[in-house]
Design an enzyme around this catalytic site. Structure first.
Site, mmCIF file in Angstrom:
data_model
loop_
_atom_site.group_PDB
_atom_site.id
_atom_site.type_symbol
_atom_site.label_atom_id
_atom_site.label_comp_id
_atom_site.label_asym_id
_atom_site.label_seq_id
_atom_site.Cartn_x
_atom_site.Cartn_y
_atom_site.Cartn_z
ATOM 1 N N SER A 244 0.829 -1.211 0.000
ATOM 2 C CA SER A 244 0.000 0.000 0.000
ATOM 3 C C SER A 244 0.864 1.264 0.000
ATOM 4 O O SER A 244 0.364 2.354 -0.225
ATOM 5 C CB SER A 244 -0.924 0.015 1.219
ATOM 6 O OG SER A 244 -0.138 -0.116 2.383
ATOM 7 N N HIS B 174 -2.561 -2.698 -6.010
ATOM 8 C CA HIS B 174 -2.947 -2.356 -4.648
ATOM 9 C C HIS B 174 -4.442 -2.512 -4.496
ATOM 10 O O HIS B 174 -5.207 -1.670 -4.964
ATOM 11 C CB HIS B 174 -2.506 -0.925 -4.327
ATOM 12 C CG HIS B 174 -2.947 -0.458 -2.971
ATOM 13 N ND1 HIS B 174 -3.357 0.832 -2.709
ATOM 14 C CD2 HIS B 174 -3.083 -1.123 -1.794
ATOM 15 C CE1 HIS B 174 -3.714 0.942 -1.437
ATOM 16 N NE2 HIS B 174 -3.537 -0.227 -0.866
ATOM 17 N N GLU C 213 -5.593 0.066 -7.372
ATOM 18 C CA GLU C 213 -4.556 0.975 -7.885
ATOM 19 C C GLU C 213 -3.510 0.132 -8.595
ATOM 20 O O GLU C 213 -2.962 -0.802 -8.006
ATOM 21 C CB GLU C 213 -3.913 1.768 -6.739
ATOM 22 C CG GLU C 213 -4.774 2.910 -6.231
ATOM 23 C CD GLU C 213 -4.106 3.691 -5.095
ATOM 24 O OE1 GLU C 213 -3.382 3.066 -4.296
ATOM 25 O OE2 GLU C 213 -4.312 4.903 -4.988
ATOM 26 N N ASN D 292 -3.894 6.765 -0.598
ATOM 27 C CA ASN D 292 -3.311 6.894 0.747
ATOM 28 C C ASN D 292 -2.466 8.146 0.895
ATOM 29 O O ASN D 292 -2.416 8.748 1.958
ATOM 30 C CB ASN D 292 -2.468 5.655 1.081
ATOM 31 C CG ASN D 292 -3.346 4.485 1.467
ATOM 32 O OD1 ASN D 292 -4.528 4.681 1.770
ATOM 33 N ND2 ASN D 292 -2.805 3.290 1.423
#
Ligand code: T1G
Length: 688
Positions: free
Chosen positions: A414, A435, A447, A485
């Site tokens: 991540s 991801h 992702e 993130n």
């Protein structure tokens, strides 16, 4: 007969005029096509040799509806729309039949509803998905569907915007006949049948007859069932008004009322936002500069690690029909994984979403092994082990030796550096990040992280695989936190800054959830993700924004890790909301206040709700803009999709980048009233 580039009319003999929509890719009934279609309908109406008109579509589709692009340019008096086509049909005494082979959606389905008969092939689907665009069916759907199947069923179908398979549509009496093939031939058998206009029918309520109070009761109930107008429910409330008109008013007045309600919606910010999302999602797979290459065929996959993520990823492959081997050395982990798999498929069977046999087949397509030597024939491996670079590099070195040279090696990391992971192999061109978001078998967002050496074929394969896995796949550059993130950390940092200024976490969460529309507030998200995860990342990645949040380190020191430990920013009690309900904790608020005092942070507890929303959404937009500037994200629209699908950003605000643009536009127009709602003045419609 007439031939143009979007629609053609031919004579099929026996007085039948066949009109074929041919406007790839989805036979959208745009203004230009409708301008050609109206005269064709009028010509057929005037032609004494014609007794029946059959509509059908080319390109394996009836029609995907009106052209959504048209809505950004308001129609003029000369513009021809689907409504004009349907009005021309209503003026004619010919029999109209719809021959549907493929999807008949939105205006396409409304065209079919204006026909006297509807025939479809079994693979076809019909539906009125306009609500998903912040609209309502604006070509008679809100008036005809209730007359055809009853107000209650029609309203449910339009509120959900669902597609109904042909056999189900037949059962609902939306279709007259379902055939295996050649809908046109079947439709031609209706030639000469008497007219059967839905507009001449009356709307039945379709609920237990409540006598005098039926309509007001049904309508009031419906208005209570949908979200508030300012929370994305604007179109839903207008749709209910339109269906009420179908119950209470003669068709002509209901037809006019529908148009007024549609025009309110098509200029609303909520619809503009949802139409932006519609197109942004379809842009995702277009990667500027990516050479056209054939994707690698993925016939067999493997996942390294049978933890929650690894198991979820294995289920995703199994659900896409790709057999998958899970490598896991710990027996108890394998057992837990098997339980999760069994439980998930059993749930699908119990919900009637899967047959017992299919569930069995899919569950059995997931096998467990302990040794990498079993991976010689896999086409892709997704590593889902502990978030530690040394561990991942060791796994990738082993994969490099154990798999065939053309196999793709993906990491589910991540935040870690894909280039550093790829350097642990002799095939960096075959390495990329995939991801997944927890829970991997539920969350749609994926992702796809391209390293500097990721080859065009590897990236193309990742994008194709995302589609096959039914994910919303967004391409990201290889930078800390990728897209979602990276922005989340800025968003959380801003929320904590507000808390350090004396605004309680509970109030900040309430404003971002109840007032702005997020699925969860920022502090509840942090508690769900795990404060130890945040803390680990902030300690391990120098200079990340999380370094600016001492409160998180403090809470972790106290063992307050979030939901999983029963306390984080909030308290959690198993007896309340199954331990998932955030309960404000005065102890944490005192700790924040103490840390803020020590840091000399000025207090500003009376900041307005609008200011809270502005600061939190601006933190997202500013970090998103940086990601586009540095090329980590390809487009602002990609960022909007990441945040809508991955972090519960309210779709009716269009995503952080669209929302920021819209706010800036409003401010530029001198409208500084910070609005979280998008209701325009709901003018009482005195007459239809
Ligand atoms: N208008 C314009 N473009 C459309 C379109 C539409 N209605 N539907 C699809 N496209 C484009 C899409 O952008 C993409 O373009 C390409 O077609 C393939 O789409 C008056 C007001 C039909 C089930 O909401 O649900 O009618 O990227 O990748 O997976 O009351 O498209 O190739 O350049 O989605 O095969 C109501 C929306 C409109 C249906 C096909 N209709 N479309 O899925 O292909 S409003 C809808 C879909 C209306 C009336 C009201 C799907 C599909 P590009 P795709 P797909």
């Amino acid at each position: 007969m007439s031939d143009s580039n979007k629609v053609r009319a031919t004579d099929a003999g026996d007085g039948i005029r066949l009109i074929t929509l041919d406007n790839p890719p989805v036979n959208a009934l745009g203004y230009a096509l409708c301008a050609e279609l109206v005269p064709l309908v009028e010509a057929a109406a005037k032609d004494a040799t014609v007794n029946t008109v059959v509509f059908t579509g080319a390109n394996g589709m009836f029609s995907g509806g009106a052209d959504v692009n048209d809505f950004s340019t308001p129609p003029t008096a000369e513009t021809k729309t689907v409504r004009d086509v349907i009005e021309a049909m209503e003026r004619s005494n010919k029999t109209f039949v719809a021959a549907i082979d493929g999807n008949a959606l939105g205006g396409g389905f409304e065209l079919a509803l204006a026909c006297d008969y509807r025939v479809a092939t079994s693979k076809s689907r019909v539906g009125l998905p306009e609500i998903k665009l912040g609209l309502l069916p604006g070509a008679g759907g809100t008036q005809r569907l209730p007359r055809l199947i009853g107000a209650n069923d029609a309203l449910q179908m339009m509120l959900k915007g669902e597609m109904v398979k042909a056999p189900d549509a037949l059962a609902k009496k939306i279709l007259d006949e379902v055939v295996e093939s050649d809908a046109v031939a079947a439709a031609e058998k209706y030639a000469g049948k008497p007219k059967r206009r839905i507009s001449a029918m009356k709307t039945e309520l379709g609920v237990a007859n409540l006598g005098l109070f039926a309509t007001p009761f049904v309508v009031a109930q419906a208005h209570m069932m949908v979200p508030l107008e300012e929370n994305g429910g604007f179109a839903a409330h207008k749709l209910i008004d339109a269906v009420q008109a179908a119950i209470e008013l003669p068709f002509a007045r209901g037809w006019a009322r529908e148009m007024r309600l549609f025009m309110e919606l098509v200029v609303s910010p909520q619809s503009a936002a949802l139409r932006h999302v519609f197109f942004a999602e379809r842009e995702l797979s277009k990667v500027p500069g990516l050479p056209k290459t054939e994707p690698l065929e993925i016939k067999k996959a493997a996942v390294i690690g049978a933890g929650t993520m690894g198991t979820g990823i294995a289920i995703v492959f199994a659900e896409a029909g790709i057999p998958v081997t899970v490598i896991e050395t710990k027996d108890e982990a394998v057992e837990k994984s098997r339980e999760m798999i069994f439980g998930m498929f059993k749930y699908q069977v119990d919900k009637g979403r899967l047959s017992q046999e299919d569930a069995w087949k899919r569950a059995n397509s997931i096998s467990f092994e302990t040794d990498f030597s079993e991976l010689g024939d896999v086409d892709i491996v997704v590593e889902a082990v502990f978030e530690s670079m040394p561990v991942k590099k060791e796994v990738f070195a082993k994969l490099d030796a154990a798999t065939k040279p053309e196999a793709i090696l993906a990491s589910n990391t991540s935040t870690l550096d894909i280039d550093e992971i790829a350097a642990a192999t002799k095939r960096p061109g075959k390495v990329l990040g995939l991801h997944f978001f927890a829970p991997a078998n539920i969350m749609k967002l994926l992702e796809i992280v391209r390293g500097k050496e990721t080859s065009p074929q590897t990236l193309t394969t990742g994008i194709a695989l995302g589609k096959k896995l039914r994910k919303v796949a967004v391409v990201s550059g290889n930078a800390f936190g990728f897209i979602g993130n990276r922005m989340l950390f800025e968003y959380e940092a801003q929320a904590v800054q507000l808390a350090e200024e004396g605004v309680s976490p509970a109030r900040i969460d309430k404003v971002m959830k109840a007032k702005f529309g997020f699925a969860m507030g920022p502090f509840a998200v942090a508690d769900l993700s795990g404060l130890d995860v945040y803390n680990f990342i902030s300690q391990s990645q120098h200079g990340t924004p999380l370094g600016r949040i001492p409160i998180i380190a403090k809470l972790v020191e106290q063992g307050r890790l979030g939901q999983k430990s029963g306390a984080g920013f909030f308290k959690y009690d198993k007896a309340v909301g199954k331990g998932r309900e955030a309960i404000p904790d005065p102890e944490v608020e005192q700790l924040i206040a103490q840390l803020a005092k020590e840091a000399g942070i000025p207090q500003n507890p009376n900041v307005t709700d609008e200011e809270i929303i502005a600061r939190c959404t601006r933190a997202l937009a500013d970090s998103g803009a940086e990601l586009v500037r540095t090329g980590v994200a390809l487009r602002p629209g990609d960022i909007d999709i990441v945040w809508i699908y991955g972090y519960g950003f309210p779709p009716h605000h269009g995503g952080p980048m669209h929302y920021a643009k819209e706010v800036a536009l409003r401010q530029a127009q001198g409208d500084n009233t910070p609005k979280t709602s998008h209701t325009t003045e709901t003018k009482e419609l005195t007459h239809a």
